[in-house]
Design an enzyme around this catalytic site. Structure first.
Site, PDB file in Angstrom:
ATOM      1  N   ASP A 122      26.909 -26.557 -12.661  1.00  0.00           N
ATOM      2  CA  ASP A 122      25.637 -26.653 -13.091  1.00  0.00           C
ATOM      3  C   ASP A 122      25.426 -27.189 -14.279  1.00  0.00           C
ATOM      4  OD1 ASP A 122      23.197 -24.914 -14.149  1.00  0.00           O
ATOM      5  OD2 ASP A 122      23.551 -23.904 -12.561  1.00  0.00           O
ATOM      6  N   HIS A 179      20.356 -23.346 -18.204  1.00  0.00           N
ATOM      7  CA  HIS A 179      20.358 -22.910 -16.681  1.00  0.00           C
ATOM      8  C   HIS A 179      21.698 -22.639 -16.302  1.00  0.00           C
ATOM      9  CE1 HIS A 179      20.451 -23.382 -12.484  1.00  0.00           C
ATOM     10  NE2 HIS A 179      19.155 -23.037 -12.352  1.00  0.00           N
ATOM     11  N   SER A 512      18.379 -19.761  -8.011  1.00  0.00           N
ATOM     12  CA  SER A 512      19.483 -20.128  -8.972  1.00  0.00           C
ATOM     13  C   SER A 512      19.972 -18.922  -9.520  1.00  0.00           C
ATOM     14  CB  SER A 512      19.033 -21.094  -9.899  1.00  0.00           C
ATOM     15  OG  SER A 512      18.903 -22.374  -9.525  1.00  0.00           O
TER      16      SER A 512
END
EC number: 3.4.21.-
Length: 734
Positions: A122, A179, A512
């Site tokens: 990620d 994220h 996600s």
């Protein structure tokens, strides 16, 4: 066995066509011939010299963009232009009944994942040395950390393709946009009491495997445009490093939109990398994408990947709007400001009494004369599915000195905090009720109360509007998604650079967010059953999933028309960790099965050989894709009777006896032989055949049913999806 090495040369090829264009190629060179790195590099130069015609051109084309891949593969030479991927963006675990309250549950059995390593590919995380510095600066708010064993970053592909553009990203393992931090904390975050977001959703935050370790691989980068991108080359390299480092599970929350690349194509870096991980016994959990609710939008569709859809959970954020006629409408918001007492309420529309033009569409609020918005609560309507529409509408009303905005939209989209300004979401029905009230009186008014947190009944579970849907556009006979998990308004740690940062946390929505929920559970399952294959683990979570929500109510799928959810919305259903730990039977597979799949769908011998690192010659006639031993049956083109084979492995009591229960799709006959499966100490695997025959005489859409094997203790359920196609390969639009 000597560990093989993929040598991937990221070569700069200049195409002279008026202007030079930089391209990136991933070149698989097969097994390493030299242990000395200088000899390896020299062999690369020699190869490029023979292709490009000069030693200088060979050196310039490769330096410094050379990646050495360490996973055990043996690829034929191939090349492909680089592909970029998109990131797919407290109550969760209680909702899933994934708690440690019972002494024998999976969390306690595994010591909450202690000693497990979850690899996350990620934008990396706020941890390691960078985390220590940030914690000194921001205090205890960053306590929702994960236990890191290492973090790395890969940016060669991004740098070659996009260049080193000016942007705020950290060229290091440190996370910029939050994220990766959010994903890692969801999978394996530690216990953090009294966590909340803007005062909402208060409780103890934790991950699915709170004592597991995280190995972070940064392959996704924040750009100056505000977007985040992940190059195929960086993803493949990151996955390769994770394999080499010995992670137990991989969680990957990125993907791309249709049209999809073939699973054997290096442009699908996730599929290629995941194949090698699964071949090493590492389950790979991927986000299914955020292109819903349209059908055929699911991504990360390779059958060796566990693909995850997103659902809501039994938590909402009701915000009460009281109209001047004493009618109360309940919207949704993340507003924690003061009460807005009775204030003039307006819907900007032409009344015929003015020469001015007014705009009630949310995207056009800024076009209204200031006096229409000033010191008022504004109602607007939008067809947009983006949460940014709410933010923009709120911003426009703020600039015109308004006091609040009520956005009427399709339900099921992400909420936005609007930075302390009251912006509320309602559906079209409630929006129309408010509009009719406005039109019914000369002095419409409304008051708004701060948002509350509602947990449990009567909040229902729904597949999120944004969650990508099946059927699979590459191989319709492969059911995708496999499983669903909460992915709406998930509260977890984030970076201070996150737009919605609040004391170390943010609420995010997307597949996600649902993928690491499943990754945390998969890690625990691997701890309980260390010898299970990735396919067996996938089977366990699919066949034991909830097809109703935990309260027993049906699960709906949000979209333009809300409907009952089906396997193309949520796969097997919503993940159930406790039942998955004891599934009774599993549908197992290995590399040989995946090779048969690749042959069955028509890939060439050379392309399959290139992927699997083993010379492959497909049989003639080809095997049937319908016989791939999946925990599902999907028949996309039924015209004549077909017979399908499945094999189950008993992982329950030795003397188990199972009988089938069939819920046939509408208009379809389904029979199973034998009618009983009897296991003993010498018989752990048994095969059965499923005969499927349609009664329809026209092309139909998909109808859904199920096949359950039960021993009165375990119910091993697989979804059955059948489409009749009398006329094959037919686009039906009439």
């Amino acid at each position: 066995m000597t560990r093989a090495l993929i040598l991937v040369a990221i070569c700069l090829m200049l195409t002279l066509n008026n202007a030079a264009e930089t391209k990136v190629h991933i070149v698989y060179l097969g097994e390493k011939q030299h242990d000395d790195p200088d000899s390896v590099t020299e062999s690369h130069h020699q190869m490029l010299w023979s292709i490009l015609g000069s030693k200088e051109a060979a050196h310039d084309s490769m330096t410094p963009w050379l990646l050495s891949f360490r996973s055990q593969t043996n690829q034929f030479p191939s090349e492909s232009t680089l592909r970029f991927y998109e990131l797919q963006t407290t109550r969760t675990w209680d909702y899933l009944q994934h708690t440690s309250k019972h002494p024998k549950n999976i969390l306690n059995q595994t010591n909450m994942g202690d000693q497990l390593i979850i690899g996350v590919v990620d934008s990396v995380t706020l941890n390691w040395f960078g985390f220590i510095l940030l914690k000194q600066e921001y205090g205890q708010s960053l306590n929702h950390s994960v236990t890191m064993v290492l973090d790395q970053y890969q940016n060669v592909g991004k740098e070659v393709q996009l260049g080193h553009a000016e942007n705020p990203e950290y060229i290091s393992p440190r996370d910029f946009d939050g994220h990766g931090t959010h994903v890692a904390a969801t999978a394996a975050g530690s216990f953090v009491p009294d966590t909340n977001y803007l005062g909402l959703g208060r409780g103890t935050a934790r991950g699915g495997a709170p004592r597991a370790r995280i190995a972070m691989y940064k392959a996704c980068w924040h750009l100056v445009t505000g977007a985040t991108t992940c190059s195929a080359a960086d993803l493949v390299k990151a996955i390769d490093e994770a394999i080499h480092d010995g992670v137990d599970v991989l969680s990957i929350s990125n993907g791309f939109s249709v049209p999809l690349f073939p699973e054997v194509d290096t442009q699908d870096g996730v599929a290629v990398g995941a194949f090698h991980a699964v071949a090493k016994g590492i389950p790979v959990v991927c986000a299914g994408g955020n292109a819903g609710p349209s059908s055929q939008t699911i991504s990360n569709t390779a059958p060796w990947i566990i693909t995850v859809a997103a659902t809501t959970q039994d938590r909402s954020f009701p915000t009460f709007i009281t109209l001047g006629n004493n009618v109360t409408v309940v919207g949704q918001a993340l507003y924690q400001g003061p009460d807005i007492d009775f204030t003039e309420l307006v819907y900007p529309e032409d009344s015929g009494a003015s020469n001015e033009t007014f705009y009630g569409v949310c995207e056009d609020l800024a076009k209204n004369p200031a006096h229409i918005i000033e010191e008022k609560i504004v109602l607007c309507f939008t067809k947009s599915t983006s949460y940014s529409t709410m933010i923009q509408a709120a911003s426009d009303v703020v600039k015109l000195d308004g006091y609040g905005v009520i956005v009427a939209r399709n339900p099921g989209h992400q909420l936005s905090p609007c930075f302390g300004f009251p912006c509320l979401a309602v559906d079209y029905e409630l929006g129309t009720d408010i509009l009719f009230y406005i039109r019914s009186t000369r002095s419409p008014v409304a008051k708004i109360q701060p948002t509350r947190t509602l947990v449990g009944l009567p909040v229902a579970t729904k597949v999120a509007t944004f969650s990508s849907r099946g059927p699979n556009s590459i191989s319709p006979a492969i059911l995708k998604p496999d499983i669903a998990a909460p992915g709406v308004n998930i509260l977890a740690a984030t970076s201070p650079n996150d737009t919605f940062y609040d004391k170390g946390f943010a609420m995010k929505s997307g597949t996600s967010m649902s993928a690491p929920v499943v990754a945390g559970i998969v890690a625990l399952l691997k701890s309980v059953h260390p010898h299970w294959s990735p396919a067996a683990i996938r089977s366990a979570i699919v066949t034991t999933a909830w097809r109703t929500d935990p309260s027993g109510e049906p699960i709906f799928a949000d979209g333009s028309n809300r409907k009952l959810a089906d396997p193309f919305d949520y796969g097997g259903g919503v993940v159930n960790s406790e039942k998955a730990a004891n599934p009774g039977l599993v549908y197992d597979m290995g590399v040989k099965d995946y090779i048969l799949y690749l042959c069955s769908v028509g890939y060439t011998d050379s392309s399959i050989t290139g992927l699997v690192s083993k010379k492959t010659v497909c049989a003639n006639p080809k095997p049937s894709v319908l016989d791939l031993n999946l925990p599902s049956i999907t028949i996309p083109n039924l015209a004549k009777e077909v017979t399908i084979t499945r094999t189950v492995t008993n992982v329950g009591p030795v003397g188990s006896v199972y009988k089938p229960v069939i819920e046939a799709p509408m208009g379809v006959n389904v029979t199973v032989t034998p009618s009983t499966l009897v296991f003993n100490a010498y018989t752990r695997k048994l095969s059965f055949k499923v005969r499927v025959l349609t009664n329809h005489i026209v092309n139909t859409g998909y109808y859904f049913g199920s096949l359950t094997w039960t021993d009165s203790v375990h119910n091993v359920v697989i979804p059955v999806s059948v489409r009749t196609q009398i006329m094959q390969r037919y686009y039906d639009e009439n």
